[in-house]
Design an enzyme around this catalytic site. Structure first.
Site, PDB file in Angstrom:
ATOM      1  N   ARG A  42     -17.498  -9.715 -34.569  1.00  0.00           N
ATOM      2  CA  ARG A  42     -16.172 -10.362 -33.849  1.00  0.00           C
ATOM      3  C   ARG A  42     -15.109 -11.342 -34.401  1.00  0.00           C
ATOM      4  O   ARG A  42     -14.257 -11.321 -34.788  1.00  0.00           O
ATOM      5  CB  ARG A  42     -16.372 -10.873 -32.337  1.00  0.00           C
ATOM      6  N   HIS A  65     -11.812 -11.751 -35.902  1.00  0.00           N
ATOM      7  CA  HIS A  65     -10.512 -12.876 -35.761  1.00  0.00           C
ATOM      8  C   HIS A  65     -10.775 -13.489 -36.845  1.00  0.00           C
ATOM      9  O   HIS A  65      -9.683 -13.788 -37.193  1.00  0.00           O
ATOM     10  CB  HIS A  65     -11.451 -13.856 -35.008  1.00  0.00           C
ATOM     11  N   ASN A 109     -11.285 -18.155 -28.722  1.00  0.00           N
ATOM     12  CA  ASN A 109     -12.354 -18.756 -29.381  1.00  0.00           C
ATOM     13  C   ASN A 109     -13.354 -20.043 -29.438  1.00  0.00           C
ATOM     14  O   ASN A 109     -14.358 -19.035 -29.155  1.00  0.00           O
ATOM     15  CB  ASN A 109     -11.785 -18.836 -31.254  1.00  0.00           C
ATOM     16  N   HIS A 138     -13.325  -5.876 -30.750  1.00  0.00           N
ATOM     17  CA  HIS A 138     -13.016  -7.125 -30.988  1.00  0.00           C
ATOM     18  C   HIS A 138     -11.824  -7.756 -29.983  1.00  0.00           C
ATOM     19  O   HIS A 138     -10.664  -8.514 -31.045  1.00  0.00           O
ATOM     20  CB  HIS A 138     -12.360  -7.556 -32.227  1.00  0.00           C
TER      21      HIS A 138
END
Length: 355
Positions: free
Chosen positions: A71, A75, A103, A202
């Site tokens: 992930r 990102h 996040n 993700h």
């Protein structure tokens, strides 16, 4: 966790144990776009084994780290390209990606990347970019979880800044219409197949509290190995779209299990596996779940509302080898998005800050 620097003996041992699978998969062409598969062969030959050892150590202690590193790489790449900006701490000059709503208190694995970087600075200082480390770490994590191998071309350089707003603008969100999510993928040079393969891999969710004016991250996951909190899907269990009834798309038996696990409206933060069949294993069971109406989140099941995506879900549910092959291909494409090469950017000495 105390970081124990890797020794040359350990590197040699891991070379013997782990390098063979890479050879068995064959070596692709030397170049991929602007990157080079042999970029560090002379400059830092120990790189693959240092990454592999550190990821293995982290995975031994926490199997969830596989989903987290995967992930984290996504990102990074989907927001302004694969240039390590997600790793930067906030400074007086910019508010970066690490604490952006998708996040904050959600992205994990930074300490693994820092550990790898610390070892590499001993072996080959100021040579390997944090962006390359993250790309390799994601590949190794997937492999440890039972996923496919893909060759990672190298030579990325690290960005000099990060932007919280860029995360909000560019990162696909499951609260958006499916066509918006698809458009964001396409803008990065990806396609419909990549949406199905990577979008669920993700995903993040966050909610906005108008009273406190704060954003709260409510899920973090990789679709084949991950979890979601009860309150992220509670409305499906008891009062779907204010109907007073559960989501009719949910398999009745699955619905009963979820209601028992998340009672009282499912308002707790209890974690439930997104794939209850093979929770920590990278496989195609996620797609089988969607075919059986046992996708945990609404955004999962939404893939079945688009005929093209539903066809791919059906195909992957029956063809695990095809899913693994396409996943590897999509990850290779993702890793080439917006890379910095040549004299652009820099090679950071620490992944959390610019030099």
């Amino acid at each position: 966790m105390v970081h124990k620097p890797v020794s040359y003996f350990t590197i040699a041992l891991f070379s013997l144990i782990f390098f063979l699978p890479s050879l068995l998969h064959g070596q692709p062409s030397l170049f991929y776009g602007q990157l080079d598969y042999r970029f560090y062969d002379r400059l830092c030959p120990n790189l693959p084994m240092v990454v592999r050892y550190n990821v293995w150590q982290a995975y031994k202690n926490d199997s969830r780290i596989a989903a987290s590193l995967l992930r984290l790489h996504f990102h990074d790449c989907i927001v302004d390209g694969c240039e390590g900006s997600v790793l930067l701490d906030d400074t007086l000059d910019f508010k970066g990606e690490k604490n952006a709503p998708p996040n904050r208190n959600s992205a994990r694995g930074f300490e693994v990347i820092d550990s790898i970087k610390a070892d590499l600075e001993r072996f080959c200082p100021s040579t390997v970019s944090c962006a390359d480390i993250l790309a390799l770490a994601a590949r190794e994590a997937v492999g440890l979880a039972g996923g496919p191998y893909w060759a990672v071309p190298l030579g990325r350089r690290d960005g000099l800044a990060a932007s919280e707003q860029a995360v909000l603008d560019q990162l696909p969100s499951p609260i958006e219409p499916l066509e918006n999510i698809t458009a964001k993928f396409v803008s990065k040079g990806l396609d419909i197949k990549d949406v199905v393969v990577l979008s669920g891999s993700h995903e993040y969710r966050y909610s906005w509290d108008a009273t406190t004016r704060k954003t709260t991250v409510i899920t973090r996951r990789s679709h084949t190995v991950g979890f979601a909190q009860c309150f992220t899907f509670s409305r499906r269990l008891f009062n779907f779209k204010n109907s007073g009834n559960p989501d009719p798309a949910l398999n009745p038996s699955f619905l009963s299990d979820l209601q028992n696990a998340c009672p009282g409206g499912g308002s707790t933060s209890k974690l439930m596996p997104l794939d209850s069949v093979t929770t920590y294993k990278f496989d195609n069971v996620y797609y089988k779940n969607l075919m059986n109406n046992t996708g945990l989140l609404e955004s999962d099941q939404a893939l079945m509302t688009d005929s093209r995506m539903a066809a791919l879900v059906n195909f992957y549910s029956m063809n695990p080898m095809a899913f693994s092959y396409d996943f590897a291909a999509s990850m290779a494409k993702l890793g080439n998005v917006g890379v910095l090469t040549g004299q652009a950017g820099e090679i950071r000495r620490r992944c959390g800050s610019v030099n």
